[in-house]
Design an enzyme around this catalytic site. Structure first.
Site, PDB file in Angstrom:
ATOM      1  N   SER A   1       0.546   9.261  -3.974  1.00 30.67           N
ATOM      2  CA  SER A   1       1.109  10.534  -4.948  1.00 30.67           C
ATOM      3  C   SER A   1       2.425  10.265  -3.455  1.00 30.67           C
ATOM      4  CB  SER A   1       0.785  11.597  -5.511  1.00 30.67           C
ATOM      5  OG  SER A   1       1.619  11.886  -6.256  1.00 30.67           O
TER       6      SER A   1
ATOM      7  N   ASP B   1       8.442  -0.588   2.399  1.00 33.00           N
ATOM      8  CA  ASP B   1      10.007  -0.836   1.741  1.00 33.00           C
ATOM      9  C   ASP B   1      11.543  -1.866   3.026  1.00 33.00           C
ATOM     10  OD1 ASP B   1       7.888  -1.662   0.111  1.00 33.00           O
ATOM     11  OD2 ASP B   1       9.007  -0.888  -2.270  1.00 33.00           O
TER      12      ASP B   1
ATOM     13  N   LYS C   1      -2.181   6.118  -6.826  1.00 29.56           N
ATOM     14  CA  LYS C   1      -1.358   6.981  -8.162  1.00 29.56           C
ATOM     15  C   LYS C   1       0.101   7.104  -8.179  1.00 29.56           C
ATOM     16  CE  LYS C   1      -1.388  11.612  -9.742  1.00 29.56           C
ATOM     17  NZ  LYS C   1       0.056  11.464  -9.853  1.00 29.56           N
TER      18      LYS C   1
END
Length: 545
Positions: free
Chosen positions: A289, A300, A314
């Protein structure tokens, strides 16, 4: 929870309390109203006419929780007692005993007492089995026993517990407990700082910032951020932690939903602490999460190198909704997407197999995305580290040893057989490991792997059909073969299991701080992180700098 009422006295159900109409389901308004009316009628008639006395509160609790379980494991109903625990998880603050506990049959097992908190001050140790709290025997108390430790600060509670077969007593004085999101930070070497982040509570970003700034004052020129085992928490805290390392107005995560108001883009809103300091993030299969938002976003943005094993996967966002009578619904409202556009949700709860189990995204169906500098990353199965370490991946045998307390129970025995170890580092020799395997046999330890459970179910079914005598010989042969296979796996993964034993044993003598101090010099992931940070060219090459 619906209030408990006596038979023949039914509280009217006010439909408006249940009907919150939003644009997304106006078309289903009639169907929703119809189903509520049917359920209200059924619930009334059931409680009025059932042959035995019923407990409407318990019935409603089970009915609602069973309904939500058919959706996903994160959409859950909280009765009044559950709400208290939920708030503790989000704030990290409560009045209690300061220990991790778990229920096992008629006992509460102390899994880990936190240093200098009430349970620790009362002399309780990991492995102690509480059988009585005040005047209440746990064998007679089937509800959530942890609520028996709730009360005002300085309240005194007498308890009876079993330690290594001996019945003992002590008194716990309740106190305010604050579980830190950053339980430890320190320096691995002169130039490398290390921060452990275990939860994303409301103080997570502040604690991480304070740790980062202090380490920089002490001369740290690169950082290892440890998110291993971190199950997540508050989304905004994940954004704020990313903000420590990236500039203001950077997109960190986007949430997408069928409901327009739940479509949001979360950007950094503050000035960063350091946008240049080399950064490594550690993750494993239990990082989930919010942990995946931090590791995924910084991956990224090519701001950090991720090391370890693939994270949990998740990618669903929940929101608490206040209900009547102090109850609450935590409902999945959207999916989140990292800056490159990937959703890392691993299980598809909208498509389940014939056994009702959510299907897992097949690796061959993962979609490729590009980081800011053009590196290829994938969605669908958690965050894949830039550097994967085979020894950090979990396997069924290790998972079973942890889940079913094989490691935990042996550490308890080891602690009492070696009471004077103190701050020394335990060395698990080959003889110790043999003793561990013998201990598992003596305790008739069950690994409960899928194969083992399936075999047990087969015998149960055979007994029902009165054919067990015909297959008993074959069953025993399969059982022996399975046990042999498990013994071979214990040997195959001896190194990793020894590390689990050492970790658990250190906790008994030196608490969390001692374990993290041990990690600084001995943990394989941390060593790999330091080696990478010492090799500037390799670090820059991975990030395409």
């Amino acid at each position: 929870m619906i209030p408990i009422f006596k038979k023949k006295y039914i509280l009217p159900v006010v439909a408006s309390a249940f009907l919150y109409v939003s644009v997304s389901f106006k078309d289903d308004y009639f169907e929703i109203a119809k189903q509520i009316e049917i359920f209200t009628t059924l619930f009334r008639e059931l409680n009025m006419n059932y042959v035995d006395d019923t407990n409407p509160g318990e019935l409603m609790d089970k009915a609602v929780k069973s309904m939500l379980a058919s959706l996903d494991p994160y959409t859950v109903y909280f009765n009044e007692q559950d709400v208290v625990k939920f708030k503790i998880n989000n704030t990290g603050e409560y009045t209690g005993i300061g220990a991790q506990i778990s229920r096992k049959n008629d006992e509460l097992i102390i899994k880990e007492p936190y240093k200098n908190f009430p349970a620790d001050k009362a002399g309780l140790k990991a492995g102690d089995a509480i059988i009585q709290i005040g005047d209440i025997l746990l064998s007679d108390f089937k509800d959530d026993a942890s609520q028996l430790f709730r009360g005002a600060k300085n309240s005194k509670i007498n308890i009876t517990y079993i330690r290594q077969g001996k019945t003992m007593t002590t008194q716990i004085i309740l106190d305010e407990v604050e579980i830190k999101s950053v339980p430890f930070y320190g320096k691995i070497d002169d130039k490398t700082g290390y921060i452990v982040l275990t939860h994303f509570t409301k103080k997570a970003s502040q604690e991480t910032k304070e740790a980062l700034e202090q380490l920089k004052k002490e001369g740290a020129e690169r950082i290892v951020l440890d998110l291993r085992g971190n199950p997540g928490g508050l989304l905004n805290e994940a954004v704020n932690i990313c903000n420590l390392f990236v500039p203001k107005n950077e997109i960190i995560v986007t949430t997408k939903s069928k409901i327009e108001k739940h479509n949001n883009t979360y950007k950094t809103s503050r000035e960063p602490v350091d946008t240049e300091i080399p950064l490594v993030i550690l993750v494993n299969g239990k990082s989930a999460s919010a942990s995946e938002i931090v590791s995924g976003a910084l991956q990224d943005l090519d701001r950090a190198v991720v090391i370890g094993s693939r994270s949990y996967g998740k990618g669903l966002v929940q929101r608490p909704v206040e209900l009547t009578y102090g109850t609450q619904l935590k409902v999945t409202i959207s999916r989140y997407y990292t800056p490159s556009g990937r959703c890392i949700q691993a299980l598809d709860y909208a498509h389940k197999d014939k056994n009702g189990v959510a299907t897992k995204t097949d690796a061959k169906n993962y979609n490729a995305f590009k980081t800011r500098r053009g590196r290829t990353v994938y969605d669908g199965g958690g965050i894949q580290p830039d550097i994967e370490l085979e020894e950090t991946k979990s396997n069924p045998i290790m998972d079973a040893l942890v889940k079913n307390d094989g490691i935990f129970n042996y550490a308890s025995r080891y602690y009492y057989k070696n009471p004077n170890l103190g701050n020394q580092i335990p060395a698990i020799s080959d003889a110790d490991y043999l003793d561990f395997k013998t201990f598992l046999k003596e305790q008739k330890f069950s690994f409960d792997t899928e194969t083992e459970l399936a075999l047990k179910k087969t015998l149960v079914a055979a007994k029902k059909e009165n054919i067990d005598e015909n297959i008993n010989k074959e069953y025993l042969q399969l059982q022996a073969a399975l046990q042999k296979s498990e013994e071979n796996l214990l040997d195959k993964h001896q190194k990793e299991i020894k590390n689990l034993l050492i970790d658990e044993i250190i906790l008994r003598y030196q608490y969390q701080e001692g374990l993290y101090q041990y990690y600084l010099k001995n943990n394989s992931e941390i060593k790999k992180a330091v080696n990478l940070l010492n090799n500037s060219s390799e670090y820059k090459s991975i990030l395409k700098m």
